[in-house]
Motif scaffolding. Sequence first.
Motif, PDB file in Angstrom:
ATOM      1  N   TYR A   8     -19.238 -30.022 -16.509  1.00  7.06           N
ATOM      2  CA  TYR A   8     -19.436 -30.320 -17.934  1.00  7.06           C
ATOM      3  C   TYR A   8     -20.999 -30.478 -17.902  1.00  7.06           C
ATOM      4  O   TYR A   8     -21.789 -30.546 -17.206  1.00  7.06           O
ATOM      5  N   HIS A   9     -21.487 -30.194 -19.274  1.00  3.12           N
ATOM      6  CA  HIS A   9     -22.871 -30.308 -19.653  1.00  3.12           C
ATOM      7  C   HIS A   9     -22.865 -31.411 -21.059  1.00  3.12           C
ATOM      8  O   HIS A   9     -22.099 -31.278 -21.717  1.00  3.12           O
ATOM      9  N   LEU A  10     -24.207 -32.069 -21.005  1.00  5.10           N
ATOM     10  CA  LEU A  10     -24.468 -33.057 -22.129  1.00  5.10           C
ATOM     11  C   LEU A  10     -25.514 -32.365 -22.573  1.00  5.10           C
ATOM     12  O   LEU A  10     -26.793 -32.285 -22.177  1.00  5.10           O
ATOM     13  N   LEU A  11     -25.668 -31.609 -23.863  1.00  5.65           N
ATOM     14  CA  LEU A  11     -26.419 -30.724 -24.362  1.00  5.65           C
ATOM     15  C   LEU A  11     -27.240 -31.240 -25.573  1.00  5.65           C
ATOM     16  O   LEU A  11     -26.514 -31.637 -26.504  1.00  5.65           O
ATOM     17  N   LYS A  12     -28.449 -30.803 -25.988  1.00  2.00           N
ATOM     18  CA  LYS A  12     -28.951 -30.742 -27.225  1.00  2.00           C
ATOM     19  C   LYS A  12     -29.439 -29.211 -27.607  1.00  2.00           C
ATOM     20  O   LYS A  12     -29.938 -28.796 -26.977  1.00  2.00           O
ATOM     21  N   LEU A  13     -28.594 -28.633 -28.594  1.00  5.80           N
ATOM     22  CA  LEU A  13     -28.841 -27.340 -29.049  1.00  5.80           C
ATOM     23  C   LEU A  13     -29.992 -27.019 -29.856  1.00  5.80           C
ATOM     24  O   LEU A  13     -30.397 -27.751 -30.304  1.00  5.80           O
ATOM     25  N   LYS A  14     -30.482 -25.781 -29.441  1.00  7.33           N
ATOM     26  CA  LYS A  14     -31.794 -25.423 -30.241  1.00  7.33           C
ATOM     27  C   LYS A  14     -31.466 -24.000 -30.894  1.00  7.33           C
ATOM     28  O   LYS A  14     -30.460 -23.278 -30.418  1.00  7.33           O
ATOM     29  N   PRO A  15     -31.951 -24.008 -32.057  1.00  6.51           N
ATOM     30  CA  PRO A  15     -31.670 -22.450 -32.555  1.00  6.51           C
ATOM     31  C   PRO A  15     -32.118 -21.327 -31.625  1.00  6.51           C
ATOM     32  O   PRO A  15     -33.359 -21.426 -31.300  1.00  6.51           O
ATOM     33  N   LEU A  16     -31.445 -20.173 -31.689  1.00  8.13           N
ATOM     34  CA  LEU A  16     -32.123 -18.923 -31.247  1.00  8.13           C
ATOM     35  C   LEU A  16     -33.460 -18.425 -31.794  1.00  8.13           C
ATOM     36  O   LEU A  16     -33.217 -18.609 -33.033  1.00  8.13           O
ATOM     37  N   ASP A  17     -34.230 -18.239 -31.179  1.00  5.78           N
ATOM     38  CA  ASP A  17     -35.615 -17.816 -31.646  1.00  5.78           C
ATOM     39  C   ASP A  17     -35.919 -16.582 -31.623  1.00  5.78           C
ATOM     40  O   ASP A  17     -37.088 -15.719 -31.709  1.00  5.78           O
ATOM     41  N   PHE A  18     -35.007 -15.788 -31.396  1.00  5.69           N
ATOM     42  CA  PHE A  18     -35.399 -14.203 -31.247  1.00  5.69           C
ATOM     43  C   PHE A  18     -33.939 -13.447 -31.558  1.00  5.69           C
ATOM     44  O   PHE A  18     -32.849 -13.936 -31.520  1.00  5.69           O
ATOM     45  N   GLY A  19     -33.732 -12.157 -31.655  1.00  4.36           N
ATOM     46  CA  GLY A  19     -32.747 -11.079 -31.810  1.00  4.36           C
ATOM     47  C   GLY A  19     -32.009 -11.432 -32.993  1.00  4.36           C
ATOM     48  O   GLY A  19     -32.463 -12.100 -33.983  1.00  4.36           O
ATOM     49  N   GLY A  84     -24.216 -32.580 -10.235  1.00  5.46           N
ATOM     50  CA  GLY A  84     -24.593 -31.383  -9.382  1.00  5.46           C
ATOM     51  C   GLY A  84     -25.944 -30.550  -9.608  1.00  5.46           C
ATOM     52  O   GLY A  84     -26.512 -30.977 -11.057  1.00  5.46           O
ATOM     53  N   TRP A  85     -26.360 -29.835  -9.020  1.00  2.26           N
ATOM     54  CA  TRP A  85     -27.536 -29.105  -9.390  1.00  2.26           C
ATOM     55  C   TRP A  85     -27.217 -27.738 -10.111  1.00  2.26           C
ATOM     56  O   TRP A  85     -26.339 -26.984  -9.760  1.00  2.26           O
ATOM     57  N   ILE A  86     -27.907 -27.748 -11.429  1.00  2.96           N
ATOM     58  CA  ILE A  86     -29.226 -28.285 -11.660  1.00  2.96           C
ATOM     59  C   ILE A  86     -28.850 -29.241 -12.978  1.00  2.96           C
ATOM     60  O   ILE A  86     -29.880 -30.115 -13.029  1.00  2.96           O
ATOM     61  N   ASN A  87     -27.664 -29.093 -13.562  1.00  2.00           N
ATOM     62  CA  ASN A  87     -27.543 -29.916 -14.840  1.00  2.00           C
ATOM     63  C   ASN A  87     -26.247 -30.190 -14.994  1.00  2.00           C
ATOM     64  O   ASN A  87     -25.777 -30.087 -16.448  1.00  2.00           O
ATOM     65  N   THR A  88     -25.440 -30.343 -13.858  1.00  2.24           N
ATOM     66  CA  THR A  88     -23.934 -30.465 -14.092  1.00  2.24           C
ATOM     67  C   THR A  88     -23.422 -31.870 -13.729  1.00  2.24           C
ATOM     68  O   THR A  88     -23.867 -32.445 -13.063  1.00  2.24           O
ATOM     69  N   PHE A  89     -22.321 -31.971 -14.567  1.00  2.00           N
ATOM     70  CA  PHE A  89     -21.517 -33.271 -14.219  1.00  2.00           C
ATOM     71  C   PHE A  89     -20.258 -32.508 -13.510  1.00  2.00           C
ATOM     72  O   PHE A  89     -19.689 -31.873 -14.276  1.00  2.00           O
ATOM     73  N   ASN A  90     -19.668 -33.134 -12.470  1.00  2.00           N
ATOM     74  CA  ASN A  90     -18.427 -33.036 -11.934  1.00  2.00           C
ATOM     75  C   ASN A  90     -17.400 -33.447 -12.434  1.00  2.00           C
ATOM     76  O   ASN A  90     -16.251 -33.161 -12.368  1.00  2.00           O
ATOM     77  N   ASP A  91     -17.387 -34.346 -13.366  1.00  3.82           N
ATOM     78  CA  ASP A  91     -16.144 -35.298 -13.958  1.00  3.82           C
ATOM     79  C   ASP A  91     -16.692 -35.908 -15.285  1.00  3.82           C
ATOM     80  O   ASP A  91     -17.983 -35.964 -15.325  1.00  3.82           O
ATOM     81  N   ILE A  92     -15.737 -35.891 -16.197  1.00  7.17           N
ATOM     82  CA  ILE A  92     -16.017 -36.436 -17.555  1.00  7.17           C
ATOM     83  C   ILE A  92     -16.258 -37.957 -17.451  1.00  7.17           C
ATOM     84  O   ILE A  92     -17.258 -38.421 -18.482  1.00  7.17           O
ATOM     85  N   GLU A  93     -15.935 -38.589 -16.453  1.00 12.31           N
ATOM     86  CA  GLU A  93     -16.268 -40.031 -16.390  1.00 12.31           C
ATOM     87  C   GLU A  93     -17.591 -40.228 -16.147  1.00 12.31           C
ATOM     88  O   GLU A  93     -17.958 -41.419 -16.916  1.00 12.31           O
ATOM     89  N   THR A  94     -18.272 -39.579 -15.307  1.00 10.86           N
ATOM     90  CA  THR A  94     -19.648 -39.666 -15.082  1.00 10.86           C
ATOM     91  C   THR A  94     -20.418 -39.077 -16.241  1.00 10.86           C
ATOM     92  O   THR A  94     -21.528 -39.821 -16.620  1.00 10.86           O
ATOM     93  N   LEU A  95     -20.071 -38.323 -16.692  1.00 11.44           N
ATOM     94  CA  LEU A  95     -20.852 -37.838 -18.084  1.00 11.44           C
ATOM     95  C   LEU A  95     -20.772 -39.111 -19.140  1.00 11.44           C
ATOM     96  O   LEU A  95     -21.791 -39.464 -19.813  1.00 11.44           O
ATOM     97  N   ARG A  96     -19.624 -39.513 -19.537  1.00 10.74           N
ATOM     98  CA  ARG A  96     -19.419 -40.506 -20.444  1.00 10.74           C
ATOM     99  C   ARG A  96     -20.443 -41.899 -19.839  1.00 10.74           C
ATOM    100  O   ARG A  96     -21.158 -42.354 -20.952  1.00 10.74           O
TER     101      ARG A  96
END
Length: 236
Positions: A8-19, A84-96
């Motif tokens: 699981y990831h908790l993210l802040k999305l960024k617009p693509l700046d290329f392509g 987990g390494w490097i930016n991962t959650f192994n379960d949704i409860e921990t992310l919450r």
Amino acid sequence: MNYYLGAYHLLKLKPLDFGKFKGQKVLTGSRCLNESYFDAWSLSWTEDGMKNLSEPKKEFNITDAQIKEIQQWSDIKFNDKHLGWINTFNDIETLREYKIRFFDNITDFEIIGIYFPENSIQGFIDEFEPQTEKTGEIGILDCLKKKSPERIENEELIGYDLIGMEFSGEYHSFHCYDNADEMINKFGLTLNERGLLNEFDNKQDLLEYANNPDNGLPFVPWYLVKVKTIKAHNNV
């Protein structure tokens, strides 16, 4: 085909700046393209956690005191294999818990789970199993070993991401490279509004193409993963 949780990831999305897709936000956990609210700086013993704190302080509008609280909590959860390494959650409860405890007031966030098909898991384990006692497991490897089945309730399939795994635990998305449009055209793929691949039939052909270094992608193992979002943010 059964699918199993990779992270699981908790993210802040960024617009693509290329392509060709410049300006679009892509729902990917790749650190090349998006920011993660849990990252190396969140752990006290990393170089980023000790020395490189100016960027997360600015990006997430947090103070030294807040970072110290995050690190104290994250060190424990990491040692207990909930993070987990490097930016991962192994379960949704921990992310919450992380989200509510440290970023309760943010609205600019996305929560995703990435799921690997069953037929790719043993190959992934063989590829990324640490070769020495001094090398730790990357988060996705640790999570895949648990074989947590795909959740149906409160998760919504958004599409597929083609990801290239590094031994550091980071991964790239196919969007990280200028030949994304070439692959889309070659295999007759379509993208949805979140920048992910819609359902398609020739998945194995795409994987063989991506894993052939003659076709322009980095020489790392590439995997096709399901990307799912948590339906109800107000439950997080």
